[in-house]
Design a protein around this motif. Structure first.
Motif, PDB file in Angstrom:
ATOM      1  N   ILE A 171       0.864  -1.184   0.000  1.00 26.42           N
ATOM      2  CA  ILE A 171       0.000   0.000   0.000  1.00 26.42           C
ATOM      3  C   ILE A 171       0.898   1.230   0.000  1.00 26.42           C
ATOM      4  CG2 ILE A 171      -1.903   1.165   1.164  1.00 26.42           C
ATOM      5  CD1 ILE A 171      -2.243  -1.507   2.748  1.00 26.42           C
ATOM      6  N   PRO A 172       0.908   1.995  -1.079  1.00 27.92           N
ATOM      7  CA  PRO A 172       1.758   3.186  -1.075  1.00 27.92           C
ATOM      8  C   PRO A 172       1.123   4.288  -0.236  1.00 27.92           C
ATOM      9  CG  PRO A 172       0.552   3.032  -3.130  1.00 27.92           C
ATOM     10  CD  PRO A 172       0.118   1.864  -2.306  1.00 27.92           C
ATOM     11  N   VAL A 173       1.904   4.890   0.634  1.00 28.73           N
ATOM     12  CA  VAL A 173       1.388   5.945   1.489  1.00 28.73           C
ATOM     13  C   VAL A 173       2.324   7.143   1.406  1.00 28.73           C
ATOM     14  CG1 VAL A 173       0.680   6.566   3.801  1.00 28.73           C
ATOM     15  CG2 VAL A 173       0.487   4.214   3.070  1.00 28.73           C
ATOM     16  N   HIS A 174       1.754   8.328   1.242  1.00 26.80           N
ATOM     17  CA  HIS A 174       2.575   9.531   1.198  1.00 26.80           C
ATOM     18  C   HIS A 174       3.060   9.876   2.591  1.00 26.80           C
ATOM     19  CE1 HIS A 174       1.990  10.564  -2.913  1.00 26.80           C
ATOM     20  NE2 HIS A 174       0.682  10.381  -2.803  1.00 26.80           N
ATOM     21  N   ALA A 175       4.212  10.546   2.636  1.00 24.58           N
ATOM     22  CA  ALA A 175       4.772  10.935   3.936  1.00 24.58           C
ATOM     23  C   ALA A 175       3.807  11.859   4.673  1.00 24.58           C
ATOM     24  CB  ALA A 175       6.114  11.624   3.737  1.00 24.58           C
ATOM     25  N   ALA A 176       3.182  12.793   3.932  1.00 25.41           N
ATOM     26  CA  ALA A 176       2.265  13.734   4.573  1.00 25.41           C
ATOM     27  C   ALA A 176       1.057  12.997   5.147  1.00 25.41           C
ATOM     28  CB  ALA A 176       1.812  14.789   3.575  1.00 25.41           C
ATOM     29  N   THR A 177       0.539  12.033   4.368  1.00 28.64           N
ATOM     30  CA  THR A 177      -0.611  11.263   4.836  1.00 28.64           C
ATOM     31  C   THR A 177      -0.261  10.521   6.110  1.00 28.64           C
ATOM     32  OG1 THR A 177      -0.959  10.902   2.506  1.00 28.64           O
ATOM     33  CG2 THR A 177      -2.423   9.754   4.005  1.00 28.64           C
ATOM     34  N   VAL A 178       0.958   9.957   6.145  1.00 29.68           N
ATOM     35  CA  VAL A 178       1.372   9.232   7.344  1.00 29.68           C
ATOM     36  C   VAL A 178       1.323  10.148   8.546  1.00 29.68           C
ATOM     37  CG1 VAL A 178       3.341   8.182   8.491  1.00 29.68           C
ATOM     38  CG2 VAL A 178       2.802   7.569   6.153  1.00 29.68           C
ATOM     39  N   GLU A 179       1.797  11.376   8.342  1.00 26.25           N
ATOM     40  CA  GLU A 179       1.833  12.306   9.462  1.00 26.25           C
ATOM     41  C   GLU A 179       0.412  12.599   9.958  1.00 26.25           C
ATOM     42  OE1 GLU A 179       3.380  16.726  10.397  1.00 26.25           O
ATOM     43  OE2 GLU A 179       4.238  15.737   8.656  1.00 26.25           O
ATOM     44  N   HIS A 180      -0.505  12.805   8.992  1.00 28.34           N
ATOM     45  CA  HIS A 180      -1.884  13.093   9.383  1.00 28.34           C
ATOM     46  C   HIS A 180      -2.505  11.908  10.102  1.00 28.34           C
ATOM     47  CE1 HIS A 180      -1.774  15.843   5.635  1.00 28.34           C
ATOM     48  NE2 HIS A 180      -1.115  16.347   6.650  1.00 28.34           N
ATOM     49  N   ILE A 181      -2.254  10.712   9.549  1.00 37.33           N
ATOM     50  CA  ILE A 181      -2.831   9.523  10.182  1.00 37.33           C
ATOM     51  C   ILE A 181      -2.231   9.329  11.573  1.00 37.33           C
ATOM     52  CG2 ILE A 181      -3.015   7.016  10.010  1.00 37.33           C
ATOM     53  CD1 ILE A 181      -3.259   7.336   7.038  1.00 37.33           C
ATOM     54  N   THR A 182      -0.942   9.655  11.709  1.00 40.68           N
ATOM     55  CA  THR A 182      -0.321   9.534  13.022  1.00 40.68           C
ATOM     56  C   THR A 182      -1.020  10.438  14.024  1.00 40.68           C
ATOM     57  OG1 THR A 182       1.733   9.307  11.843  1.00 40.68           O
ATOM     58  CG2 THR A 182       1.876   9.546  14.209  1.00 40.68           C
ATOM     59  N   PHE A 183      -1.251  11.682  13.618  1.00 44.98           N
ATOM     60  CA  PHE A 183      -1.955  12.611  14.501  1.00 44.98           C
ATOM     61  C   PHE A 183      -3.301  12.028  14.918  1.00 44.98           C
ATOM     62  CE2 PHE A 183      -0.130  16.627  15.463  1.00 44.98           C
ATOM     63  CZ  PHE A 183       0.854  16.833  14.533  1.00 44.98           C
ATOM     64  N   MET A 184      -4.052  11.546  13.900  1.00 44.63           N
ATOM     65  CA  MET A 184      -5.368  11.002  14.193  1.00 44.63           C
ATOM     66  C   MET A 184      -5.277   9.828  15.138  1.00 44.63           C
ATOM     67  SD  MET A 184      -7.435  10.985  10.629  1.00 44.63           S
ATOM     68  CE  MET A 184      -8.825  10.094  11.268  1.00 44.63           C
ATOM     69  N   THR A 185      -4.331   8.921  14.858  1.00 44.08           N
ATOM     70  CA  THR A 185      -4.221   7.721  15.674  1.00 44.08           C
ATOM     71  C   THR A 185      -3.828   8.071  17.098  1.00 44.08           C
ATOM     72  OG1 THR A 185      -3.143   6.935  13.692  1.00 44.08           O
ATOM     73  CG2 THR A 185      -3.469   5.350  15.442  1.00 44.08           C
ATOM     74  N   VAL A 186      -2.866   8.988  17.232  1.00 44.40           N
ATOM     75  CA  VAL A 186      -2.443   9.366  18.578  1.00 44.40           C
ATOM     76  C   VAL A 186      -3.620   9.964  19.339  1.00 44.40           C
ATOM     77  CG1 VAL A 186      -1.004  10.963  19.874  1.00 44.40           C
ATOM     78  CG2 VAL A 186      -0.025   9.682  18.012  1.00 44.40           C
ATOM     79  N   GLY A 187      -4.346  10.864  18.669  1.00 46.80           N
ATOM     80  CA  GLY A 187      -5.510  11.473  19.321  1.00 46.80           C
ATOM     81  C   GLY A 187      -6.533  10.441  19.719  1.00 46.80           C
ATOM     82  N   ALA A 188      -6.864   9.546  18.782  1.00 44.53           N
ATOM     83  CA  ALA A 188      -7.875   8.529  19.070  1.00 44.53           C
ATOM     84  C   ALA A 188      -7.391   7.597  20.180  1.00 44.53           C
ATOM     85  CB  ALA A 188      -8.189   7.742  17.803  1.00 44.53           C
ATOM     86  N   LEU A 189      -6.097   7.257  20.155  1.00 44.77           N
ATOM     87  CA  LEU A 189      -5.552   6.359  21.183  1.00 44.77           C
ATOM     88  C   LEU A 189      -5.658   6.987  22.567  1.00 44.77           C
ATOM     89  CD1 LEU A 189      -2.258   4.704  19.966  1.00 44.77           C
ATOM     90  CD2 LEU A 189      -4.308   3.611  20.795  1.00 44.77           C
ATOM     91  N   ILE A 190      -5.391   8.294  22.643  1.00 45.30           N
ATOM     92  CA  ILE A 190      -5.464   8.951  23.941  1.00 45.30           C
ATOM     93  C   ILE A 190      -6.875   8.832  24.493  1.00 45.30           C
ATOM     94  CG2 ILE A 190      -5.419  11.202  25.054  1.00 45.30           C
ATOM     95  CD1 ILE A 190      -3.048  11.849  23.248  1.00 45.30           C
ATOM     96  N   VAL A 191      -7.864   9.163  23.641  1.00 43.49           N
ATOM     97  CA  VAL A 191      -9.250   9.069  24.101  1.00 43.49           C
ATOM     98  C   VAL A 191      -9.576   7.627  24.469  1.00 43.49           C
ATOM     99  CG1 VAL A 191     -11.639   9.373  23.412  1.00 43.49           C
ATOM    100  CG2 VAL A 191      -9.946  11.058  22.746  1.00 43.49           C
ATOM    101  N   PHE A 192      -9.151   6.687  23.621  1.00 43.42           N
ATOM    102  CA  PHE A 192      -9.428   5.271  23.855  1.00 43.42           C
ATOM    103  C   PHE A 192      -8.852   4.817  25.193  1.00 43.42           C
ATOM    104  CE2 PHE A 192      -7.880   0.882  23.466  1.00 43.42           C
ATOM    105  CZ  PHE A 192      -9.069   0.236  23.249  1.00 43.42           C
ATOM    106  N   PHE A 193      -7.595   5.161  25.450  1.00 49.26           N
ATOM    107  CA  PHE A 193      -6.969   4.698  26.685  1.00 49.26           C
ATOM    108  C   PHE A 193      -7.609   5.333  27.903  1.00 49.26           C
ATOM    109  CE2 PHE A 193      -3.419   3.042  24.211  1.00 49.26           C
ATOM    110  CZ  PHE A 193      -3.270   1.843  24.856  1.00 49.26           C
ATOM    111  N   LEU A 194      -7.991   6.624  27.760  1.00 51.20           N
ATOM    112  CA  LEU A 194      -8.616   7.276  28.904  1.00 51.20           C
ATOM    113  C   LEU A 194      -9.940   6.606  29.226  1.00 51.20           C
ATOM    114  CD1 LEU A 194      -7.854  10.997  28.167  1.00 51.20           C
ATOM    115  CD2 LEU A 194      -6.900   9.593  29.957  1.00 51.20           C
TER     116      LEU A 194
END
Lengths: 357, 318
Positions: free
Chosen positions: A309-332
């Motif tokens: 699956i080809p992924v752009h560097a910028a997309t990775v960064e955005h997905i990282t932000f989303m995942t980190v945010g979602a993970l924080i809410v999930f863990f809380l």
């Protein structure tokens, strides 16, 4: 099956109050430390330079913030700036006294950070909770401004950045562009292991208990005879010391040079997320949180291409932000006490397995 | 002596000799402060009604503005895009209530605060993923916002007032007035104030907390949208604005977390204060003071009023 405490009798108070009361835990710690040291033998520059060194450095910063926020209950958003104080003071010290061992300056720069931390910790006696978080933002922005506007701090370089000079230790190059990843890794690992051990002793002792009393309710702690101002300032000092050392290592042993933007507000948030996800008030949590938050972008960058699956560097960064945010809410939601608590639950399950009742 | 003169006397001499510059600086400070006040207003709305310190308010501003511009860029007429953005903000309010707030009921405040951090990062990633990370230009003309400047010859000089800023001031005043009427006169407004006073008492008289929370988050979203339009018109729309959004925090500290008038007064004080400091005292220490000046003002105020100028006194008991 092997994780049992049956037969391990405690015959004195010392063994009852040990940090690791179970023999298997003690063996496990020794094995992990030995394994960490033996990673040097892997001769894998990517593993050491891109993963292990930053992971350990961020762990140290997370431990520092955890001592303040997790153990003493003082929310701080100034971690990035305190790391910066460590880095800039180490740079100034080593340019003024180039002959002194660089490791000493890395540790000493922690004291400079501790001093600045105490100054910005002074309002913490009167200000509490969210108000204190905003007060530490003042430290963050003011110090960041100093890193840009005071040219003396970066020796009047045209680039306004600090460049790490080459320094040797017993004939081995330890900093600068020509230092090998192995040398730097060994130094970082040793400092982090020793400082974790020190932090563990602090939080299990009298000081740690005072901090936790203040965290749980500062007025009640005061009534019990704990003097709030020295206790809170000590927490700020120790925490900033850890952050300062982490910042100095970040520049001297990983980046090799830095601008003020490295120590921006985002760095503060980054470390804060580590301790939230890892677990507030847990040293193990600092390790787990740093591992998760730091490794996540790397995993996201390298795993999808493996599956074609080809992924752009910028997309990775955005997905990282989303995942980190979602993970924080999930863990809380799932476990407000973070990964460290999950690990404890798993250990408890293992102890009583296969007869949980 | 020279440095003392430069700090304590020279700026006031400059103010006296060139009053037109002083008025111009004050005006710019007031306009900037109004935008801070609007962000702070969103914080206060949510904090009053649910006790959540919503760190994501600044990002909601950018997200609302981005959605508006993005929908317009996708080919919709400006006002359809505006209506759709309002729908999106309503959806966001619902989602936040369902996914974040409801599972975290009765958790300590600090946990909820951290959850809004998570929300912030999620919205940054989500917004950039959909609309792209590059700065965009706000559709001011399509929304019939005026542009250009009025110049007034007064006080021995020329004072330039952007028409957009005047429009922003009028819209902000109307919005604050509408909100205060909504709070004091309508049924839902009274319910909101009841919830703000005490969650338990409000529940016991049959007020639905879930519904109230959706309404406040939606109201905060609307405030965010208006702020986003105003702000986007002054500069570009991009997530780089989130650091500026942090400026609303010292405003909150000045005004107190629970006071709507406090948010407005605090915003104006911070806006004017940092502009004056940057213009008259900034050059002495190298400029760029507006990145931290607001925080330091807030810190100094906090030492004397630990709950802000208008905030409620918290009495602690064991």
């Amino acid at each position: 099956m092997f994780y049992r405490e049956a037969g391990q009798f405690k015959t004195d108070y010392a063994s009852d109050q040990a940090v690791f009361p179970i023999l298997q835990d003690r063996i496990g710690i020794v094995v992990i430390v030995l394994a960490a040291y033996s990673l040097v033998l892997a001769q894998n520059d990517f593993l050491l330079n891109a993963m292990m060194i930053p992971f350990l450095i961020f762990t140290l910063a997370a431990i520092g913030l955890n001592l303040l926020t997790g153990y003493t209950g003082l929310l701080s958003l100034g971690t990035g700036a305190f790391m910066g104080v460590g880095a800039y003071s180490c740079y100034k010290l080593t340019t003024i006294f180039p002959g002194v061992n660089i490791i000493i300056w890395i540790i000493v720069s922690g004291f400079f950070a501790a001093f600045i931390g105490v100054i910005f910790g002074l309002p913490s006696l009167r200000i509490k909770g969210f108000y204190l978080a905003v007060a530490t933002l003042a430290a963050q922005f003011f110090l960041e401004w100093c890193f840009i506007r005071i040219p003396w701090l970066y020796n009047y370089n045209v680039s306004a950045a600090i460049e790490v000079p080459q320094r040797e230790l017993f004939g081995v190059i330890v900093t600068g562009p020509r230092a090998t990843a192995e040398t730097r890794y060994l130094i970082v690992l040793t400092i982090v292991v020793v400082m974790t051990w020190m932090a563990s002793n602090i939080v299990h002792g009298r000081i740690g208990r005072m901090w936790m009393a203040v965290r749980d309710m500062d007025i009640a702690a005061e009534l019990m005879g704990i003097r709030l101002l020295p206790t809170k300032l000590l927490a700020f000092a120790v925490s900033s010391f850890y952050c300062g050392v982490a910042g100095a290592m970040l520049v001297f042993l990983w980046y090799g040079g830095a601008e003020s933007t490295v120590f921006s507000i985002n760095q503060s948030f980054f470390v804060l997320f580590m301790i939230i996800i890892g677990g507030l008030g847990s040293l193990l949590g600092s390790y787990l949180g740093a591992a998760l938050i730091f490794m996540l972008p790397i995993v996201l960058r390298f795993v999808p291409p493996k599956f074609g699956i080809p992924v752009h560097a910028a997309t990775v960064e955005h997905i990282t932000f989303m995942t980190v945010g979602a993970l924080i809410v999930f863990f809380l939601i799932v476990e407000p006490h973070g990964l460290a608590r999950l690990w404890q639950i798993a250990k408890q399950k293992l102890r009583v397995w296969p007869f949980p009742y | 002596m020279d440095i003392l003169y430069k700090i304590f006397i020279d700026p006031f001499v400059q103010m006296g000799t060139a009053p037109d510059l002083l008025v111009q600086t004050l005006w710019e400070g007031l306009v900037g402060g109004m935008l801070y006040a609007l962000i702070a207003l969103g914080f206060v709305l949510i904090f009053k009604a649910s006790g959540v310190f919503n760190f994501a308010q600044g990002i909601m501003v950018v997200f609302a503005a981005l959605t508006l511009v993005g929908l317009h860029a996708a080919g919709m007429p400006a006002f359809v895009a505006l209506a759709l953005t309002i729908v999106v903000m309503l959806g966001l309010a619902y989602a936040v209530e369902r996914v974040v707030l409801k599972p975290l009921v009765n958790q300590p405040d600090i946990i909820l605060f951290m959850a809004t951090f998570g929300l912030t990062y999620f919205l940054i990633g989500f917004g950039e993923l959909i609309f792209g990370g590059d700065p965009k230009i706000m559709i001011t003309e399509e929304l019939y916002l005026p542009k250009g400047a009025i110049t007034i010859k007064a006080l021995g000089g020329i004072i330039g007032l952007q028409k957009l800023d005047i429009a922003a001031a009028i819209i902000a005043t109307v919005m604050v007035a509408a909100l205060s009427i909504f709070f004091s006169k309508t049924r839902i407004g009274r319910a909101l104030r009841a919830v703000a006073d005490s969650h338990k008492a409000a529940l016991s008289v049959g007020i639905s907390l879930e519904q109230i929370w959706v309404i406040v988050w939606f109201a905060a979203g609307l405030v965010a949208l208006v702020t986003g339009i105003m702000w986007g018109a002054r500069s570009d729309v991009s997530f780089a604005l989130d650091v500026i959004a942090l400026k609303a925090l010292p405003v909150l500290i000045l005004g107190g977390f629970t006071s709507v008038p406090g948010a407005i007064v605090g915003g104006l004080i911070i806006g004017v204060g940092e502009k004056l400091a940057e213009f008259y005292w900034g050059p002495l220490i190298g400029g760029g003071t507006d990145s931290w000046f607001a925080f330091v003002i807030a810190l100094v105020f906090l030492l004397y009023w630990p709950h802000g100028l208008f905030g409620e006194k918290i009495i602690e008991r064991i």
